[in-house]
Scaffold this motif. Structure first.
Motif, short mmCIF file in Angstrom:
data_model
loop_
_atom_site.label_atom_id
_atom_site.label_comp_id
_atom_site.label_asym_id
_atom_site.label_seq_id
_atom_site.Cartn_x
_atom_site.Cartn_y
_atom_site.Cartn_z
N ARG A 120 0.87 -1.32 -0.04
CA ARG A 120 0.10 -0.23 -0.14
C ARG A 120 0.89 1.22 0.02
O ARG A 120 1.72 1.14 0.47
CB ARG A 120 -0.84 -0.05 0.99
N GLY A 171 -6.45 -3.83 -7.01
CA GLY A 171 -7.21 -4.03 -5.75
C GLY A 171 -6.26 -4.82 -4.82
O GLY A 171 -5.86 -5.82 -5.04
N ASP A 172 -6.62 -4.61 -3.53
CA ASP A 172 -5.98 -5.50 -2.47
C ASP A 172 -6.95 -6.29 -2.35
O ASP A 172 -8.19 -6.02 -1.83
CB ASP A 172 -5.47 -4.60 -1.20
N ASP A 208 -8.62 -6.20 1.20
CA ASP A 208 -9.52 -5.03 1.54
C ASP A 208 -9.69 -4.07 0.36
O ASP A 208 -8.79 -3.50 -0.40
CB ASP A 208 -8.71 -4.01 2.48
N GLN A 209 -10.75 -4.29 -0.10
CA GLN A 209 -11.26 -3.89 -1.33
C GLN A 209 -11.22 -2.45 -1.60
O GLN A 209 -11.22 -1.75 -2.77
CB GLN A 209 -12.63 -4.33 -1.80
N ARG A 210 -11.15 -1.61 -0.74
CA ARG A 210 -10.98 -0.12 -0.48
C ARG A 210 -9.55 0.31 -0.70
O ARG A 210 -9.15 1.39 -1.21
CB ARG A 210 -11.46 0.40 0.79
N ALA A 211 -8.71 -0.81 -0.61
CA ALA A 211 -7.27 -0.36 -0.75
C ALA A 211 -6.61 -0.85 -1.89
O ALA A 211 -7.12 -1.53 -2.72
CB ALA A 211 -6.46 -1.26 0.35
N VAL A 212 -5.53 0.23 -2.26
CA VAL A 212 -4.90 -0.38 -3.56
C VAL A 212 -3.42 -0.90 -3.27
O VAL A 212 -2.62 -0.28 -2.34
CB VAL A 212 -4.84 1.08 -4.53
#
Length: 151
Positions: free
Chosen positions: A57, A89-90, A93-97
């Motif tokens: 991240r 995408g992570d 955690d779908q919100r993280a890159v």
């Protein structure tokens, strides 16, 4: 038991270490290898190259380079535009890159890295003998660990 360093001794050592680093870094930055990428861009690629499979991240990357978060974000954008870095995408955690090196990014990092380590050796190799380099390595790692332990 060893005597603790005084304020003056600590400051003198820090200033000597800092001045040596500035002198060395200025010389290293002038090497032709850094016409392809800046030394800071190279540092980001090296850091990404050491990351686990899957990437890192931006916040974690920022903890390992000497750039502010906004500067790092802009640099990652430029490195992505050059095809050296990719984002995905992570899965955890779908919100993280997550950021990773592309094959082209890994190739340029290795190419510059080979030139860079040769230049480091040319520049510094005759400054100390093998035993002194080992002691310098030991001492700087010890200092780094002591500072990290305070976190």
């Amino acid at each position: 038991m060893p005597k603790p360093a005084s304020l003056r001794e600590t400051t003198q050592a820090w200033e000597a270490l800092f001045n040596a680093q500035v002198t060395i870094m200025r010389r290293l930055q002038r090497h032709p290898a850094f016409k392809k990428l800046t030394m800071r861009e190279y540092d980001v690629l090296v850091t990404l190259g050491k990351c686990p499979i899957g990437g890192i991240r931006l916040g974690a990357l920022n903890e390992n380079v000497l750039l502010s978060q906004p500067s790092l974000s802009r640099m990652v954008d430029r490195l992505e535009a050059k095809g050296f870095v990719s984002r995905c995408g992570d899965p955890a955690d779908q919100r993280a890159v997550l950021l990773t090196l592309t094959d082209e990014g890994r190739s340029i990092q290795r190419q510059i890295g080979r030139e860079h380590v040769r230049h480091i050796h040319e520049l510094l190799g005759s400054g100390l003998d093998a035993e002194e380099f080992a002691e310098l390595t030991r001492l700087t790692r010890k200092l780094g660990a002591a500072v990290q332990a305070r976190d």
